[in-house]
Design a protein around this motif. Structure first.
Motif, mmCIF file in Angstrom:
data_model
loop_
_atom_site.group_PDB
_atom_site.id
_atom_site.type_symbol
_atom_site.label_atom_id
_atom_site.label_comp_id
_atom_site.label_asym_id
_atom_site.label_seq_id
_atom_site.Cartn_x
_atom_site.Cartn_y
_atom_site.Cartn_z
ATOM 1 N N VAL A 93 0.825 -1.217 0.000
ATOM 2 C CA VAL A 93 0.000 0.000 0.000
ATOM 3 C C VAL A 93 0.861 1.270 0.000
ATOM 4 C CG1 VAL A 93 -2.111 -0.923 0.999
ATOM 5 C CG2 VAL A 93 -0.205 -0.352 2.508
ATOM 6 N N PRO A 94 0.347 2.382 -0.569
ATOM 7 C CA PRO A 94 1.116 3.621 -0.592
ATOM 8 C C PRO A 94 1.423 4.115 0.822
ATOM 9 C CG PRO A 94 -0.838 3.803 -1.980
ATOM 10 C CD PRO A 94 -0.951 2.514 -1.240
ATOM 11 N N SER A 95 2.662 4.599 1.021
ATOM 12 C CA SER A 95 3.103 5.025 2.337
ATOM 13 C C SER A 95 2.712 6.469 2.629
ATOM 14 C CB SER A 95 4.622 4.883 2.433
ATOM 15 O OG SER A 95 5.089 5.476 3.623
ATOM 16 N N ALA A 96 2.484 6.745 3.911
ATOM 17 C CA ALA A 96 2.138 8.093 4.338
ATOM 18 C C ALA A 96 3.381 8.933 4.615
ATOM 19 C CB ALA A 96 1.278 8.026 5.599
ATOM 20 N N GLN A 97 4.552 8.294 4.559
ATOM 21 C CA GLN A 97 5.775 8.993 4.932
ATOM 22 C C GLN A 97 6.233 9.935 3.831
ATOM 23 O OE1 GLN A 97 8.696 6.868 7.802
ATOM 24 N NE2 GLN A 97 8.163 5.407 6.205
ATOM 25 N N ALA A 98 6.132 11.239 4.097
ATOM 26 C CA ALA A 98 6.564 12.229 3.118
ATOM 27 C C ALA A 98 8.025 12.593 3.351
ATOM 28 C CB ALA A 98 5.693 13.473 3.222
ATOM 29 N N ASP A 99 8.421 12.619 4.628
ATOM 30 C CA ASP A 99 9.801 12.932 4.971
ATOM 31 C C ASP A 99 10.506 11.631 5.306
ATOM 32 O OD1 ASP A 99 8.864 15.501 4.745
ATOM 33 O OD2 ASP A 99 8.568 15.755 6.899
ATOM 34 N N GLU A 100 11.513 11.339 4.511
ATOM 35 C CA GLU A 100 12.122 10.023 4.583
ATOM 36 C C GLU A 100 13.521 10.124 5.206
ATOM 37 O OE1 GLU A 100 13.686 6.859 1.198
ATOM 38 O OE2 GLU A 100 12.638 8.692 0.607
ATOM 39 N N LEU A 101 13.754 9.317 6.224
ATOM 40 C CA LEU A 101 15.078 9.300 6.855
ATOM 41 C C LEU A 101 16.062 8.603 5.917
ATOM 42 C CD1 LEU A 101 16.805 9.855 9.411
ATOM 43 C CD2 LEU A 101 16.142 7.595 10.225
ATOM 44 N N PHE B 149 17.119 13.915 6.540
ATOM 45 C CA PHE B 149 15.822 13.574 5.961
ATOM 46 C C PHE B 149 15.737 14.098 4.536
ATOM 47 C CE2 PHE B 149 14.806 12.841 10.324
ATOM 48 C CZ PHE B 149 13.795 11.896 10.302
ATOM 49 N N ARG B 150 14.961 13.402 3.738
ATOM 50 C CA ARG B 150 14.750 13.802 2.359
ATOM 51 C C ARG B 150 13.264 13.977 2.120
ATOM 52 N NH1 ARG B 150 16.201 9.916 -2.720
ATOM 53 N NH2 ARG B 150 14.215 8.986 -2.162
ATOM 54 N N SER B 151 12.912 15.035 1.417
ATOM 55 C CA SER B 151 11.498 15.257 1.106
ATOM 56 C C SER B 151 11.368 15.948 -0.237
ATOM 57 C CB SER B 151 10.856 16.115 2.202
ATOM 58 O OG SER B 151 9.495 16.324 1.917
#
Lengths: 187, 136
Positions: free
Chosen positions: A158-166, B102-104
């Motif tokens: 399913v599509p992830s809600a995480q917009a800011d990715e570590l 973090f990347r956005s």
């Protein structure tokens, strides 16, 4: 008569952007959402244990599996715990471990490997967990410094809600001899 | 010179005492700046994890293609320009998070977050300097 299944609406699977319906039956779990053609299912035989903690969208039931990465089910209310715990006790003969996470805001502690995760503990409580399979690369980036690079594992259907990715974390690890070195240097 | 009465003590700070104090917006799984708690909340593999502004050293931002990279550097031992009294050295074996990156792709929101973090850090540094001045 005991109920055969219990259902929870508005549960998020593995950080999904949209909620779905979770049904728990004596044989295992199923999660259904309009984003999926086939429901996501998890047979009881794959389940090792359950954890419960405060999470992003309420409370999370985390399912530690025998051969795969854990499954995250987020969006429970605090009051859901008792019903869940008694169903899981009755049908699976398992408990749910309640975990309290550190929210102190400190950046020091210690790390430990627990199953398929790297845990950063603050003041004897976990602060966060990193799935080891998301670690892409590690290197010694300086004296007493380790860098971990991450790639977001897209093992969720399913599509992830995480917009800011570590994408990276750097850790200072004190050396075994550095205590003496520091002491000498300070004299 | 100091009188010697004031010993360097571990600075005590705490972002939150109870989960319920955290803002509702943690459900959005995004970086949040919470002025009330003087904290930045970072989504680390889905979990909202607060870091107090006192633990932050500085922040930097980089634009690369359609992405914005935000790097947060935290106070840790062995850094250039680091002050000993800023560090909680009660446990010599403690490990420190030195940085998170973090990347956005949401550049306008990231620009705002970067600005908010810098403003909060500046204000905290100023308050700390004033506190020290009055303590003398």
């Amino acid at each position: 008569m005991a109920t055969k299944t219990i259902q929870y609406d508005n549960i998020y699977l593995n950080l999904s952007s949209q909620p779905g319906k979770l049904r728990i039956a004596p044989s295992g779990l199923g999660w259904k959402s309009s984003a999926l053609t086939e429901p996501f299912t998890l047979p009881l035989s794959e389940i090792r244990r359950f954890c419960w903690s405060h999470f992003a969208r309420g409370y999370e039931l985390k399912i530690i599996l025998k051969n795969r990465s854990p499954v995250s089910l987020d969006g429970f209310a605090q009051e859901d715990f008792d019903g869940l715990a008694s169903f899981i006790k009755q049908n699976y003969d398992m408990g749910i471990e309640q975990k309290e996470f550190s929210i102190k805001g400190w950046n020091w502690g210690d790390t430990e490997f627990l199953g398929s995760e790297l845990v950063f503990n603050v003041n004897s409580r976990p602060a966060f967990e990193i799935p080891i399979n998301s670690v892409n690369n590690t290197n010694l980036s300086g004296k007493n410094e380790v860098a971990l690079e991450f790639s977001n594992v897209k093992d969720s259907p399913v599509p992830s809600a995480q917009a800011d990715e570590l994408v990276e974390m750097r850790l200072y690890i004190p050396g075994t001899t550095s205590k003496e070195d520091v002491a000498e240097g300070e004299d | 010179h100091t009188t010697g009465v004031e010993k360097p003590t571990v600075k005590r700070y705490e972002s939150y005492k109870r989960d319920s104090q955290m803002p509702q917006a943690i459900g959005e799984l995004r970086i949040l700046v919470d002025y009330r708690a003087q904290s930045i909340i970072l989504p680390i593999f889905g979990r909202p994890v607060p870091f107090h502004i006192s633990s932050l050293k500085n922040a930097s931002k980089n634009d690369e293609g359609s992405f914005v990279y935000l790097r947060l550097n935290f106070l840790s031992p062995g850094q250039i320009g680091g002050k000993k009294d800023e560090l909680p050295f009660e446990d010599p074996n403690a490990q420190f998070i030195r940085s998170f990156t973090f990347r956005s792709s949401d550049s306008s929101r990231m620009n705002q977050i970067f600005k908010d973090i810098q403003d909060m850090k500046k204000a905290a540094t100023k308050r700390e300097a004033e506190r020290k001045e009055f303590a003398d």
